[in-house]
Design an enzyme around this catalytic site. Structure first.
Site: not given
Ligand code: 5BU
Length: 264
Positions: A91-94
């Site tokens: 869940d890196r939310k780039f």
């Protein structure tokens, strides 16, 4: 039971291989649960995955919050996740421009090599999806991107207008597995499902059997209601990992989510 029988249109319309893989795993395990494994040490993460692995379909990680992270330890953890037949979701939310997001898929954590799914904001424009897919391609893998169309936290700035634009762009993009929707508000989810249509997935954080406000602005809605409203995967963190009996409660979330899919 075959995935097509329970997933209906979502199965027949799916284009991205990762969508079918998720539905296969979820059907096999009779669970629409993605565990948000927000624990800070490698040993407690491993323990948790081994306890609840049989009752979940996907494992959501935040690779950068682990205190004693090491490449070897992480590889071992991913191997355990694979033994439990889990999709691994970072869940890196780039949010950066395409080429930088691509580079951020490698680096010390090398997210491209072990993640099946990642999250991204569309704030920088649609090329971010190509950047992320091209990172997977470089290591001969193909994953799925979940775009943030809504968030579960109070006061977030993802307005309805913004959300509509994310969906409009996202449904046209092959590399998009689907969207993050706000699990705490079934009405918002219903609207989102209408806009998304039947092809792409909606995954929802902000769900807990104990409905209400969480810590620091988090909000929780019922996991059953979220699936009925159109969610395809419930993301549960503290509801499982802070429970005194994680495997027993994970089993309950699994049964609830599966029953909701059947009822839907
Ligand atoms: P919780 O303990 O069930 O509240 O954990 C929720 C998880 O989902 C946590 O890992 C968040 O980073 C993640 N999350 C969220 O809560 N809300 C959002 O809108 C998004 C992700 Br996107």
């Amino acid at each position: 039971m075959q995935p097509g029988e329970v997933w209906g249109n979502r199965w027949s319309n799916a284009v991205l291989p990762m969508a079918r893989r998720y539905m296969e795993v979820a059907t096999q395990k009779q669970s629409l649960v993605c565990l948000a494994a927000d624990r800070n040490t490698m040993s407690s993460l491993l323990e948790l995955i081994n306890e609840v692995g049989p009752y979940i379909a996907a494992l959501k990680t935040h690779v950068d919050l682990v205190d004693d992270w090491s490449p070897e330890g992480w590889k071992a953890l991913c191997d355990v996740a694979k033994q439990h037949n889990l999709l691994i979701f970072e869940d890196r939310k780039f949010a950066d421009i395409g080429k930088i997001s691509k580079s951020q898929m490698s680096g010390i954590y090398d997210i491209r090599s072990w993640s099946d799914i990642v999250t991204a904001h569309l704030i920088s424009g649609p090329d971010i999806v190509d950047g992320l897919q091209s990172a997977w391609k470089d290591v001969n893998r193909e994953g799925g991107v979940l775009l943030l169309a809504q968030m579960s936290s109070r006061g977030n700035l993802l307005t309805e207008e913004y959300s509509e634009k994310v969906v409009e762009k996202g449904i046209q993009s092959h590399g998009v597995l689907g969207f993050i929707g706000n699990g705490s508000r079934p009405d918002e989810l219903k609207d989102l499902r209408q806009r998304v249509g039947e092809q792409k997935m909606i995954w929802t954080p902000g769900v807990n059997i104990a409905v209400g406000d969480g810590e620091m602005g988090q909000r929780y809605g019922s996991p059953y209601d979220a699936v009925i409203a159109g969610s395809d995967c419930i993301i549960v963190g503290s509801g499982i990992h802070r429970n005194e009996n994680p495997s027993e409660i994970a089993k309950q979330y699994a049964q609830l989510s599966w029953q909701a899919l059947l009822d839907r």
